[in-house]
Design a protein around this motif. Structure first.
Motif, PDB file in Angstrom:
ATOM      1  N   VAL A 124       0.882  -1.175  -0.015  1.00 45.75           N
ATOM      2  CA  VAL A 124      -0.083   0.228   0.081  1.00 45.75           C
ATOM      3  C   VAL A 124       0.822   1.239   0.027  1.00 45.75           C
ATOM      4  O   VAL A 124       1.781   1.318   0.741  1.00 45.75           O
ATOM      5  CB  VAL A 124      -0.919  -0.040   1.203  1.00 45.75           C
ATOM      6  N   ILE A 125       0.398   2.157  -0.929  1.00 49.55           N
ATOM      7  CA  ILE A 125       1.300   3.466  -0.781  1.00 49.55           C
ATOM      8  C   ILE A 125       0.536   4.421  -0.162  1.00 49.55           C
ATOM      9  O   ILE A 125      -0.726   4.859  -0.375  1.00 49.55           O
ATOM     10  CB  ILE A 125       1.221   4.090  -2.358  1.00 49.55           C
ATOM     11  N   LYS A 126       1.013   5.072   1.103  1.00 49.15           N
ATOM     12  CA  LYS A 126       0.006   5.815   2.037  1.00 49.15           C
ATOM     13  C   LYS A 126       0.213   7.223   1.606  1.00 49.15           C
ATOM     14  O   LYS A 126       1.356   7.742   1.637  1.00 49.15           O
ATOM     15  CB  LYS A 126       0.464   5.437   3.558  1.00 49.15           C
ATOM     16  N   VAL A 127      -0.901   7.832   1.684  1.00 47.21           N
ATOM     17  CA  VAL A 127      -0.765   9.378   1.186  1.00 47.21           C
ATOM     18  C   VAL A 127      -1.514  10.211   2.267  1.00 47.21           C
ATOM     19  O   VAL A 127      -2.497   9.739   2.697  1.00 47.21           O
ATOM     20  CB  VAL A 127      -1.429   9.522  -0.290  1.00 47.21           C
ATOM     21  N   ASN A 128      -1.070  11.303   2.614  1.00 48.32           N
ATOM     22  CA  ASN A 128      -1.820  12.310   3.518  1.00 48.32           C
ATOM     23  C   ASN A 128      -1.375  13.679   3.172  1.00 48.32           C
ATOM     24  O   ASN A 128      -0.115  14.080   3.078  1.00 48.32           O
ATOM     25  CB  ASN A 128      -1.412  11.771   4.965  1.00 48.32           C
ATOM     26  N   LEU A 174      16.542  15.028   7.303  1.00 48.40           N
ATOM     27  CA  LEU A 174      17.749  14.900   6.188  1.00 48.40           C
ATOM     28  C   LEU A 174      17.729  15.545   4.739  1.00 48.40           C
ATOM     29  O   LEU A 174      18.524  15.592   4.172  1.00 48.40           O
ATOM     30  CB  LEU A 174      18.056  13.306   5.842  1.00 48.40           C
ATOM     31  N   GLY A 175      16.399  15.979   4.599  1.00 52.90           N
ATOM     32  CA  GLY A 175      16.073  16.656   3.209  1.00 52.90           C
ATOM     33  C   GLY A 175      16.241  15.851   2.066  1.00 52.90           C
ATOM     34  O   GLY A 175      16.626  16.000   1.148  1.00 52.90           O
ATOM     35  N   ILE A 176      15.843  14.592   2.364  1.00 53.54           N
ATOM     36  CA  ILE A 176      15.663  13.601   1.282  1.00 53.54           C
ATOM     37  C   ILE A 176      14.321  13.322   1.049  1.00 53.54           C
ATOM     38  O   ILE A 176      13.417  13.250   2.111  1.00 53.54           O
ATOM     39  CB  ILE A 176      16.482  12.363   1.433  1.00 53.54           C
ATOM     40  N   ARG A 177      14.013  13.037  -0.378  1.00 53.25           N
ATOM     41  CA  ARG A 177      12.668  12.586  -0.662  1.00 53.25           C
ATOM     42  C   ARG A 177      12.313  11.164   0.020  1.00 53.25           C
ATOM     43  O   ARG A 177      13.264  10.511   0.031  1.00 53.25           O
ATOM     44  CB  ARG A 177      12.479  12.889  -2.269  1.00 53.25           C
ATOM     45  N   GLY A 178      10.836  11.248   0.325  1.00 49.39           N
ATOM     46  CA  GLY A 178      10.453  10.083   1.081  1.00 49.39           C
ATOM     47  C   GLY A 178       9.230   9.391   0.417  1.00 49.39           C
ATOM     48  O   GLY A 178       8.437  10.212  -0.464  1.00 49.39           O
ATOM     49  N   VAL A 179       8.843   8.414   0.910  1.00 51.25           N
ATOM     50  CA  VAL A 179       7.373   7.549   0.462  1.00 51.25           C
ATOM     51  C   VAL A 179       7.285   6.634   1.727  1.00 51.25           C
ATOM     52  O   VAL A 179       8.223   6.018   2.142  1.00 51.25           O
ATOM     53  CB  VAL A 179       7.655   7.223  -0.755  1.00 51.25           C
ATOM     54  N   ASP A 180       5.984   6.698   1.927  1.00 47.57           N
ATOM     55  CA  ASP A 180       5.292   5.707   3.030  1.00 47.57           C
ATOM     56  C   ASP A 180       4.588   4.704   2.308  1.00 47.57           C
ATOM     57  O   ASP A 180       3.638   4.876   1.735  1.00 47.57           O
ATOM     58  CB  ASP A 180       4.656   6.704   4.004  1.00 47.57           C
ATOM     59  N   ILE A 181       5.171   3.393   2.627  1.00 45.02           N
ATOM     60  CA  ILE A 181       4.396   2.302   1.914  1.00 45.02           C
ATOM     61  C   ILE A 181       4.152   1.370   3.254  1.00 45.02           C
ATOM     62  O   ILE A 181       4.776   1.292   4.196  1.00 45.02           O
ATOM     63  CB  ILE A 181       5.162   1.639   0.826  1.00 45.02           C
ATOM     64  N   GLY A 182       3.470   0.194   2.830  1.00 47.72           N
ATOM     65  CA  GLY A 182       3.298  -0.782   4.014  1.00 47.72           C
ATOM     66  C   GLY A 182       2.377  -1.957   3.581  1.00 47.72           C
ATOM     67  O   GLY A 182       1.743  -1.990   2.458  1.00 47.72           O
ATOM     68  N   VAL A 183       2.401  -2.947   4.486  1.00 50.64           N
ATOM     69  CA  VAL A 183       1.520  -4.016   4.193  1.00 50.64           C
ATOM     70  C   VAL A 183       0.202  -3.788   4.765  1.00 50.64           C
ATOM     71  O   VAL A 183       0.030  -3.383   6.063  1.00 50.64           O
ATOM     72  CB  VAL A 183       1.924  -5.103   4.798  1.00 50.64           C
ATOM     73  N   ALA A 184      -1.014  -3.882   4.277  1.00 45.75           N
ATOM     74  CA  ALA A 184      -2.466  -3.920   4.951  1.00 45.75           C
ATOM     75  C   ALA A 184      -2.516  -4.814   6.010  1.00 45.75           C
ATOM     76  O   ALA A 184      -2.683  -5.975   5.416  1.00 45.75           O
ATOM     77  CB  ALA A 184      -3.243  -3.714   3.771  1.00 45.75           C
ATOM     78  N   GLN A 185      -2.942  -4.172   6.925  1.00 39.50           N
ATOM     79  CA  GLN A 185      -3.340  -5.357   8.150  1.00 39.50           C
ATOM     80  C   GLN A 185      -4.336  -4.641   8.845  1.00 39.50           C
ATOM     81  O   GLN A 185      -4.911  -3.800   8.771  1.00 39.50           O
ATOM     82  CB  GLN A 185      -2.000  -5.326   9.141  1.00 39.50           C
TER      83      GLN A 185
END
Ligand SMILES: [Zn+2]
Length: 512
Positions: A413-417, A466-477
């Protein structure tokens, strides 16, 4: 492909096991089949005179939909994964890691076996070299490993997770007696679903500081490795509403029962510790109560276990780097799992600490890189924050955003907010889709209801620090923060393939 079996655990060591190898190596086969099918389709369209623009110009979403439609997923959603070695390894890792300290000790052992060298934060000299692989730990509860490229790093691929989980932790003076029994009084750590801790068999694990019989001060990572306490619900006949509701006063109702009064003439915790260590005096404790029930695979499709949040992400990440330990040309690969995410990460070993930046700087210094080279590399880097996500619950559908929800079994899952509780933006979201496309892994976006709240994790904290680009992903539980959580096994295997893909596909920082 040779397979190394570790006699003691019977578990597969650093090289990948037969089935997963078959799976993972047929991955490329399948993907090339996909591409040849696409090429054929294009030829057909072309020949049909309806010339279509090349796949490249289609947005990754359309291409992904196409994949979804046309391609058999890498892992069969409904297959039985109860004998899959990576899944059995996950179960073993969770069972042997009741606390962050145990999780780090287990990862350390594996990385040493895989030839990673330990660097110590308190030592001035670090002998690191191009193409080398190393790890450091902090507070014994945060683990960071990295593989250096053969030339100066021009970017870092960072996978981040966390080693801690919500739990009950004993107070500094926890022992008291009442109603004929001895009790241990806890606080709670993070946000556990407290009702789920009642009527469970509980073990005790954590860190103690003690004076040994020679007067030396020592530290010990303890695990009772058996149930030593329990927490009982109130009597239903005197509290009828308990049929559906468990009302809890955290101060009054959480003390756990250990033994009958008069059983021992010294504090119960000392009785337990004396089974493992000789000590004159206990001078410091961080002891967690934990559900001793081992992880259980249900119908070959689901895992029921404590600490899925976030030993799932930690396992996928640390295995991901172990399986990708070959040095790249000019990109460093880092895996880090921080402690204290569940309590906001503001600790010396938490994601808000200096650790990652410090290690990056010290390594680049050793590789004779200038500050500008380090800064440029950081700005060309990508952070993948892997932490559990909420799967849509069939009995509580109204709690989810109907059009941006994720089901168990449907892939990472790609988590977006919008409030940036997650680090995901359009560029990093696209990156996940592109790699998922290449790897033939289905992915799905999740966002919370606009009138609801979502959790947060290490992504935004580290990206901002750190000023680096990120993405939040995870397993749907399901049942996140319960003493018994649930997820679909196939999603962990998909996550492992995706993370391997992300380590081998650099982050494209171009904005346009
Ligand atoms: Zn988490």
């Amino acid at each position: 492909m040779t397979i190394d079996i570790e006699k003691s655990s019977g578990r597969v060591t650093s090289s990948v096991d037969e089935t997963t190898v078959k799976n993972l190596s047929s991955e490329d086969e399948k993907v090339s089949k996909i591409h040849s099918r696409k090429r054929k389709k294009k030829r057909i369209r072309k020949s049909a005179g309806k010339l279509d623009v090349s796949v490249k110009s289609k947005s990754s979403f359309d291409a992904l939909k196409e994949v979804k439609v046309s391609q058999k997923a890498l892992f069969k959603r409904t297959a039985d994964y109860s004998k899959n070695p990576e899944i059995l390894d996950l179960c073993n890792f969770i069972e042997k890691s009741p606390t962050a300290w145990h999780a780090v000790a287990n990862m350390k052992k594996e990385y040493i076996e895989a030839g990673f060298k330990e660097l110590v934060l308190t030592e001035i000299e670090w002998n690191v070299d191009f193409g080398g692989k190393y790890f450091v730990t902090q507070n014994g509860s945060t683990f960071l490993a990295f593989v250096l490229p053969t030339e100066k790093p021009k970017s870092f691929s960072v996978i981040g997770a966390h080693t801690d989980s919500p739990a009950l932790r004993t107070k500094p003076s926890p022992e008291k007696t009442s109603s004929g029994v001895n009790l241990l009084c806890p606080e709670y750590y993070g946000g556990p679903i407290l009702p789920t801790w009642f009527d469970r068999d509980l073990g005790l694990a954590g860190r103690v500081k003690y004076i040994d019989n020679d007067g030396k001060s020592k530290c010990y990572i303890y695990n009772s490795e058996r149930a030593v306490a329990f927490l009982s619900t109130a009597p239903i006949h005197m509290k009828r509403e308990q049929l559906t509701k468990l009302e809890i006063n955290e101060q009054k109702n959480l003390p756990v029962i250990t033994t009958l009064t008069g059983t021992h003439d010294r504090p119960f915790i000392e009785v337990l510790l004396s089974e493992k260590i000789d000590f004159k005096k206990i001078i410091g404790t961080e002891l967690f109560l934990y559900p001793v029930q081992e992880p259980r695979i249900i119908n070959g499709q689901f895992l029921s276990s404590w600490r899925l949040d976030n030993l799932l992400g930690t396992h996928a990440g640390y295995r991901g780097l172990l399986l990708n330990a070959e040095p790249e040309e000019n990109r460093a690969k880092i895996f880090i799992s921080w402690d204290n995410e569940e309590v906001g990460s503001n600790t010396a070993q938490g994601a808000a600490s200096m650790l990652l930046e410090e290690v990056m700087s010290r390594v680049c210094l050793q590789l004779k890189m200038s500050y500008s080279e380090l800064s440029a590399a950081k700005n060309s880097s990508g952070l993948i924050s892997v932490d559990s996500s909420h799967a849509e619950h069939p009995n509580y559908k109204e709690l989810y955003e109907p059009d941006n929800t994720a089901y168990m079994g449907d892939g990472p899952v790609i988590k977006v907010n919008a409030q940036q509780h997650y680090a995901t933006d359009a560029i990093s979201q696209g990156w996940i889709h592109e790699v998922a496309l290449k790897k033939g892994i289905p992915v799905k976006e999740f966002c919370a209801r606009t009138d609801g709240r979502c959790g947060s994790t290490i992504g935004s904290i580290v990206a901002s620090k750190l000023g680096i680009r990120g993405v939040d992903i995870g397993v749907a539980q399901l049942a996140m923060h319960s003493s018994r959580e649930h997820f679909a096994l196939v999603d962990h295997l998909s996550m492992m393939v995706l993370l391997r893909g992300l380590y081998s596909h650099p982050f494209d920082v171009e904005y346009d």
